[in-house]
Scaffold this motif. Structure first.
Motif, short mmCIF file in Angstrom:
data_model
loop_
_atom_site.label_atom_id
_atom_site.label_comp_id
_atom_site.label_asym_id
_atom_site.label_seq_id
_atom_site.Cartn_x
_atom_site.Cartn_y
_atom_site.Cartn_z
N ASN A 103 -2.35 12.59 -0.60
CA ASN A 103 -3.16 11.74 0.28
C ASN A 103 -4.09 10.78 -0.48
O ASN A 103 -5.14 10.41 0.01
CB ASN A 103 -3.97 12.58 1.27
CG ASN A 103 -4.06 11.89 2.61
OD1 ASN A 103 -3.28 11.00 2.92
ND2 ASN A 103 -5.04 12.28 3.40
N LYS A 104 -3.69 10.38 -1.70
CA LYS A 104 -4.41 9.34 -2.42
C LYS A 104 -3.76 8.01 -2.08
O LYS A 104 -2.54 7.91 -2.00
CB LYS A 104 -4.33 9.57 -3.93
CG LYS A 104 -5.21 10.66 -4.42
CD LYS A 104 -5.20 10.65 -5.94
CE LYS A 104 -6.55 11.05 -6.45
NZ LYS A 104 -6.68 10.80 -7.87
N ARG A 105 -4.59 6.98 -1.87
CA ARG A 105 -4.07 5.68 -1.49
C ARG A 105 -4.09 4.73 -2.69
O ARG A 105 -5.04 4.70 -3.44
CB ARG A 105 -4.91 5.11 -0.35
CG ARG A 105 -4.78 5.95 0.91
CD ARG A 105 -5.70 5.49 1.98
NE ARG A 105 -5.27 4.18 2.44
CZ ARG A 105 -6.00 3.41 3.21
NH1 ARG A 105 -7.19 3.79 3.60
NH2 ARG A 105 -5.55 2.24 3.59
N TYR A 106 -3.02 3.97 -2.83
CA TYR A 106 -2.89 3.00 -3.91
C TYR A 106 -2.48 1.65 -3.32
O TYR A 106 -1.85 1.60 -2.28
CB TYR A 106 -1.80 3.43 -4.91
CG TYR A 106 -2.10 4.74 -5.58
CD1 TYR A 106 -2.86 4.78 -6.74
CD2 TYR A 106 -1.62 5.94 -5.06
CE1 TYR A 106 -3.14 5.98 -7.37
CE2 TYR A 106 -1.90 7.15 -5.69
CZ TYR A 106 -2.65 7.16 -6.84
OH TYR A 106 -2.91 8.33 -7.45
N MET A 107 -2.86 0.58 -4.03
CA MET A 107 -2.44 -0.75 -3.61
C MET A 107 -1.86 -1.47 -4.83
O MET A 107 -2.45 -1.45 -5.91
CB MET A 107 -3.61 -1.55 -3.05
CG MET A 107 -3.18 -2.94 -2.60
SD MET A 107 -4.53 -3.88 -1.91
CE MET A 107 -4.71 -3.06 -0.36
N GLU B 253 0.84 -1.19 0.00
CA GLU B 253 0.00 0.00 0.00
C GLU B 253 0.88 1.24 0.00
O GLU B 253 1.93 1.28 0.64
CB GLU B 253 -0.91 0.01 1.23
CG GLU B 253 -1.91 1.12 1.21
CD GLU B 253 -2.84 1.09 2.41
OE1 GLU B 253 -3.90 1.70 2.31
OE2 GLU B 253 -2.49 0.48 3.42
N TRP B 254 0.45 2.25 -0.74
CA TRP B 254 1.23 3.47 -0.86
C TRP B 254 0.28 4.66 -0.82
O TRP B 254 -0.79 4.64 -1.41
CB TRP B 254 1.99 3.44 -2.19
CG TRP B 254 2.73 4.68 -2.52
CD1 TRP B 254 3.86 5.15 -1.91
CD2 TRP B 254 2.42 5.61 -3.55
NE1 TRP B 254 4.27 6.31 -2.50
CE2 TRP B 254 3.40 6.62 -3.52
CE3 TRP B 254 1.42 5.70 -4.50
CZ2 TRP B 254 3.40 7.70 -4.40
CZ3 TRP B 254 1.43 6.76 -5.38
CH2 TRP B 254 2.41 7.74 -5.31
N THR B 255 0.67 5.72 -0.11
CA THR B 255 -0.11 6.95 -0.05
C THR B 255 0.69 8.07 -0.69
O THR B 255 1.84 8.31 -0.33
CB THR B 255 -0.45 7.32 1.41
OG1 THR B 255 -1.12 6.21 2.02
CG2 THR B 255 -1.34 8.53 1.47
N SER B 256 0.08 8.76 -1.65
CA SER B 256 0.77 9.84 -2.35
C SER B 256 0.84 11.08 -1.48
O SER B 256 0.19 11.17 -0.43
CB SER B 256 0.06 10.17 -3.66
OG SER B 256 -1.16 10.85 -3.40
#
Length: 107
Positions: A84-88, A78-81
């Motif tokens: 504050n957008k979250r990606y998996m 999981e990564w947060t830009s």
């Protein structure tokens, strides 16, 4: 041709409309033996068909591995830009895959 257009759009961030309007891009593809469509809608359709075919191929590969009782592992990241957008990101690992793993991309 479809794979090259899709990679350039995804990896380099080139909009699909550029493949219709850029004289240089069209010339490079023409020199390589590919005749690009002149409509961004047609190029989008080609890229989406490639995406669907790639998904189907991967689904069939996983079903085949499962039916043969082959083992594979899935890892998630999981990564947060900074906005504050979250990606998996999802990866599948197996010793018999051509690259030992398959990246399913960001969601």
């Amino acid at each position: 041709m479809e794979i090259r257009v899709a990679r350039m759009a995804a990896l380099d961030g080139i909009p699909l409309s550029k493949f219709c309007t850029s004289v240089d891009l069209r010339h490079v593809f023409k020199k390589s033996g590919y005749d690009l469509p002149k409509s961004p809608t047609t190029i989008t359709k080609i890229v989406l068909e490639l995406c669907d075919n790639t998904k189907k191929t991967l689904i069939n590969l996983l079903k085949e591995m499962k039916s043969k009782n082959e083992r594979f592992t899935m890892t998630l990241d999981e990564w947060t830009s900074t906005r504050n957008k979250r990606y998996m990101n999802i990866n599948i690992h197996n010793k018999d895959l051509p690259t030992k793993y398959k990246n399913l991309g960001l969601v």
